[in-house]
Design a protein around this motif. Structure first.
Motif, PDB file in Angstrom:
ATOM      1  N   THR A 116     113.298  67.534 -30.278  1.00 13.00           N
ATOM      2  CA  THR A 116     112.534  66.569 -29.495  1.00 13.00           C
ATOM      3  C   THR A 116     111.050  66.893 -29.540  1.00 13.00           C
ATOM      4  O   THR A 116     110.202  65.987 -29.626  1.00 13.00           O
ATOM      5  CB  THR A 116     113.029  66.542 -28.039  1.00 13.00           C
ATOM      6  OG1 THR A 116     114.391  66.110 -28.012  1.00 13.00           O
ATOM      7  CG2 THR A 116     112.200  65.586 -27.192  1.00 13.00           C
ATOM      8  N   ALA A 117     110.711  68.188 -29.519  1.00  9.83           N
ATOM      9  CA  ALA A 117     109.305  68.579 -29.629  1.00  9.83           C
ATOM     10  C   ALA A 117     108.739  68.153 -30.988  1.00  9.83           C
ATOM     11  O   ALA A 117     107.594  67.681 -31.079  1.00  9.83           O
ATOM     12  CB  ALA A 117     109.164  70.087 -29.448  1.00  9.83           C
ATOM     13  N   ASP A 120     108.303  64.374 -30.863  1.00  9.43           N
ATOM     14  CA  ASP A 120     107.127  64.090 -30.042  1.00  9.43           C
ATOM     15  C   ASP A 120     105.851  64.278 -30.860  1.00  9.43           C
ATOM     16  O   ASP A 120     104.943  63.444 -30.848  1.00  9.43           O
ATOM     17  CB  ASP A 120     107.096  65.032 -28.832  1.00  9.43           C
ATOM     18  CG  ASP A 120     107.035  64.268 -27.519  1.00  9.43           C
ATOM     19  OD1 ASP A 120     106.604  63.103 -27.515  1.00  9.43           O
ATOM     20  OD2 ASP A 120     107.412  64.846 -26.494  1.00  9.43           O
ATOM     21  N   GLY A 124     103.062  61.450 -32.233  1.00 13.26           N
ATOM     22  CA  GLY A 124     101.650  61.680 -31.936  1.00 13.26           C
ATOM     23  C   GLY A 124     100.803  61.674 -33.191  1.00 13.26           C
ATOM     24  O   GLY A 124      99.692  61.126 -33.201  1.00 13.26           O
ATOM     25  N   LYS A 188     112.945  53.478 -28.301  1.00 12.13           N
ATOM     26  CA  LYS A 188     112.657  54.906 -28.407  1.00 12.13           C
ATOM     27  C   LYS A 188     111.265  55.134 -28.985  1.00 12.13           C
ATOM     28  O   LYS A 188     110.508  55.984 -28.496  1.00 12.13           O
ATOM     29  CB  LYS A 188     113.718  55.569 -29.298  1.00 12.13           C
ATOM     30  CG  LYS A 188     113.617  57.079 -29.358  1.00 12.13           C
ATOM     31  CD  LYS A 188     114.817  57.636 -30.106  1.00 12.13           C
ATOM     32  CE  LYS A 188     114.847  59.156 -30.033  1.00 12.13           C
ATOM     33  NZ  LYS A 188     116.055  59.705 -30.679  1.00 12.13           N
ATOM     34  N   ARG A 191     108.636  54.436 -26.395  1.00  5.26           N
ATOM     35  CA  ARG A 191     108.570  55.509 -25.391  1.00  5.26           C
ATOM     36  C   ARG A 191     107.790  56.709 -25.931  1.00  5.26           C
ATOM     37  O   ARG A 191     106.921  57.254 -25.245  1.00  5.26           O
ATOM     38  CB  ARG A 191     109.987  55.936 -24.998  1.00  5.26           C
ATOM     39  CG  ARG A 191     110.035  57.095 -24.008  1.00  5.26           C
ATOM     40  CD  ARG A 191     111.429  57.203 -23.404  1.00  5.26           C
ATOM     41  NE  ARG A 191     112.447  57.424 -24.408  1.00  5.26           N
ATOM     42  CZ  ARG A 191     112.825  58.636 -24.832  1.00  5.26           C
ATOM     43  NH1 ARG A 191     112.252  59.725 -24.336  1.00  5.26           N
ATOM     44  NH2 ARG A 191     113.786  58.761 -25.724  1.00  5.26           N
ATOM     45  N   PHE A 192     108.068  57.102 -27.150  1.00  7.21           N
ATOM     46  CA  PHE A 192     107.365  58.250 -27.716  1.00  7.21           C
ATOM     47  C   PHE A 192     105.901  57.931 -27.998  1.00  7.21           C
ATOM     48  O   PHE A 192     105.026  58.792 -27.836  1.00  7.21           O
ATOM     49  CB  PHE A 192     108.061  58.734 -28.990  1.00  7.21           C
ATOM     50  CG  PHE A 192     109.212  59.666 -28.730  1.00  7.21           C
ATOM     51  CD1 PHE A 192     108.988  61.008 -28.447  1.00  7.21           C
ATOM     52  CD2 PHE A 192     110.518  59.208 -28.758  1.00  7.21           C
ATOM     53  CE1 PHE A 192     110.035  61.878 -28.203  1.00  7.21           C
ATOM     54  CE2 PHE A 192     111.582  60.069 -28.515  1.00  7.21           C
ATOM     55  CZ  PHE A 192     111.337  61.403 -28.230  1.00  7.21           C
ATOM     56  N   TYR A 193     105.609  56.695 -28.422  1.00  7.58           N
ATOM     57  CA  TYR A 193     104.212  56.314 -28.634  1.00  7.58           C
ATOM     58  C   TYR A 193     103.452  56.300 -27.308  1.00  7.58           C
ATOM     59  O   TYR A 193     102.267  56.649 -27.260  1.00  7.58           O
ATOM     60  CB  TYR A 193     104.122  54.944 -29.304  1.00  7.58           C
ATOM     61  CG  TYR A 193     104.208  54.986 -30.809  1.00  7.58           C
ATOM     62  CD1 TYR A 193     103.390  55.843 -31.550  1.00  7.58           C
ATOM     63  CD2 TYR A 193     105.101  54.167 -31.501  1.00  7.58           C
ATOM     64  CE1 TYR A 193     103.474  55.885 -32.934  1.00  7.58           C
ATOM     65  CE2 TYR A 193     105.180  54.201 -32.885  1.00  7.58           C
ATOM     66  CZ  TYR A 193     104.370  55.068 -33.593  1.00  7.58           C
ATOM     67  OH  TYR A 193     104.444  55.110 -34.965  1.00  7.58           O
ATOM     68  N   ARG A 195     104.013  58.269 -24.786  1.00  9.71           N
ATOM     69  CA  ARG A 195     103.721  59.670 -24.481  1.00  9.71           C
ATOM     70  C   ARG A 195     102.573  60.191 -25.339  1.00  9.71           C
ATOM     71  O   ARG A 195     101.705  60.932 -24.869  1.00  9.71           O
ATOM     72  CB  ARG A 195     104.981  60.506 -24.705  1.00  9.71           C
ATOM     73  CG  ARG A 195     106.020  60.266 -23.631  1.00  9.71           C
ATOM     74  CD  ARG A 195     107.414  60.694 -24.032  1.00  9.71           C
ATOM     75  NE  ARG A 195     107.537  62.089 -24.428  1.00  9.71           N
ATOM     76  CZ  ARG A 195     108.663  62.785 -24.319  1.00  9.71           C
ATOM     77  NH1 ARG A 195     109.744  62.209 -23.805  1.00  9.71           N
ATOM     78  NH2 ARG A 195     108.728  64.023 -24.720  1.00  9.71           N
ATOM     79  N   ALA A 196     102.554  59.785 -26.602  1.00  8.31           N
ATOM     80  CA  ALA A 196     101.469  60.204 -27.493  1.00  8.31           C
ATOM     81  C   ALA A 196     100.131  59.648 -27.029  1.00  8.31           C
ATOM     82  O   ALA A 196      99.101  60.346 -27.083  1.00  8.31           O
ATOM     83  CB  ALA A 196     101.765  59.747 -28.920  1.00  8.31           C
ATOM     84  N   ARG A 199      98.841  61.729 -24.197  1.00  4.05           N
ATOM     85  CA  ARG A 199      98.265  63.006 -24.648  1.00  4.05           C
ATOM     86  C   ARG A 199      96.899  62.796 -25.278  1.00  4.05           C
ATOM     87  O   ARG A 199      95.974  63.605 -25.088  1.00  4.05           O
ATOM     88  CB  ARG A 199      99.209  63.679 -25.642  1.00  4.05           C
ATOM     89  CG  ARG A 199     100.484  64.212 -25.017  1.00  4.05           C
ATOM     90  CD  ARG A 199     101.231  65.134 -25.980  1.00  4.05           C
ATOM     91  NE  ARG A 199     101.617  64.439 -27.205  1.00  4.05           N
ATOM     92  CZ  ARG A 199     102.751  63.768 -27.355  1.00  4.05           C
ATOM     93  NH1 ARG A 199     103.610  63.674 -26.345  1.00  4.05           N
ATOM     94  NH2 ARG A 199     103.059  63.188 -28.495  1.00  4.05           N
TER      95      ARG A 199
END
Length: 284
Positions: A116-117, A120, A124, A188, A191-193, A195-196, A199
């Protein structure tokens, strides 16, 4: 070529491994900068964040390698780890050569779920690169630094683009093997975008807070903001992404979500530009 198939896996991994380049960052033709160019380079408030991000990227990929079961996928990830570490070394060489205000910071502990890391980090990198394509073009057109410096960064940009293409194909292969449908894959990715993006916003805030953005704002912002428009920036990101992706085999999967969002935004802007005079006349 069907995503998730054995042929797809071998194809995208072999493409990635075979296009690996060998070079030493210290041996690159780093230019001598004038006093004004040094001021510009040193005034950029994000070198600390960039250096830490590149070091962290290499550490994440290296930590993930032992968990990759498939031999050819593991070898491709190993190659990416080498390149990520070399990116950090390239930034370190630049920091030392030009006296930039950045230094190594402790790398935070990674979560137990290293895949998952890695995912992620991959999303990013997709976001950073897509936006970076536009920013890189703007900086080059403004002659922020000599052309020879941008030639060096082009090496890094090409490798980042390779990483994106590899990651997109890895995710398509991974998710297809897990039976995820298109709707779940899209959710999915969003969701990850998201989070990116969070950051990236945090990095921008920390970069500004490092010196309150004063040095960069006073001396250099006009180089980028002169004639700047949101529409022009999105167009640059969209066009540069398409141009850089043409360097890869068309059989390889490529990012579609961010270019699609950019295309939708540009269509919306064009529609607004067409309807605005009509709305103004009706209001009058």
């Amino acid at each position: 070529m069907e995503a998730g198939s054995e042929a797809h896996k071998v194809f995208f991994c072999k493409q990635f491994i075979d296009t690996h380049q060998i070079f030493d960052p210290a041996s690159l033709p780093w230019p001598e900068l004038t006093a004004d160019e040094l001021i510009r380079l040193r005034a950029v408030p994000f070198w600390q964040e960039v250096y830490h991000t590149e070091r962290r990227a290499g550490a994440i990929v290296d930590a993930f390698i032992p968990q990759v079961v498939d031999p050819i996928v593991r070898e491709a990830v190993r190659v990416q780890g080498l390149e990520e570490a070399r990116h950090a070394e390239l930034i370190r060489v630049m920091i030392e050569r030009y006296g930039l205000d950045a230094h190594p910071q402790p790398i935070e502990d990674f979560p137990p779920d290293l895949e998952t890391a890695f995912i992620d980090f991959g999303f990013g990198e997709c976001l950073d690169a897509f936006l970076g394509f536009g920013a890189f073009k703007s900086a080059r057109q403004s002659q922020f630094l000599p052309e020879s410096m941008f030639d060096i960064f082009d090496v890094l940009m090409f490798e980042e683009t390779r990483h994106i293409v590899f990651f997109i194909n890895y995710m398509a292969w991974r998710e297809k093997r897990r039976g995820l449908g298109s709707a779940r894959r899209m959710a999915k990715s969003l969701r990850f975008y998201g989070r990116a993006l969070g950051r990236l916003a945090g990095m921008m805030r920390r970069g500004r807070n490092a010196n309150d953005g004063r040095d960069f704002a006073v001396t250099q912002t006009n180089l980028f903001l002169d004639g700047f428009s949101f529409r022009g920036f999105v167009e640059d990101c969209h066009r540069e992404n398409a141009r850089r992706m043409r360097a890869f085999d068309p059989e390889l999967m490529q990012p579609r979500l961010l270019p699609g969002i950019a295309d939708l935004a540009l269509r919306g802007i064009s529609l607004w530009d067409k309807t605005r005079p009509i709305l103004r006349r009706e209001h009058e």
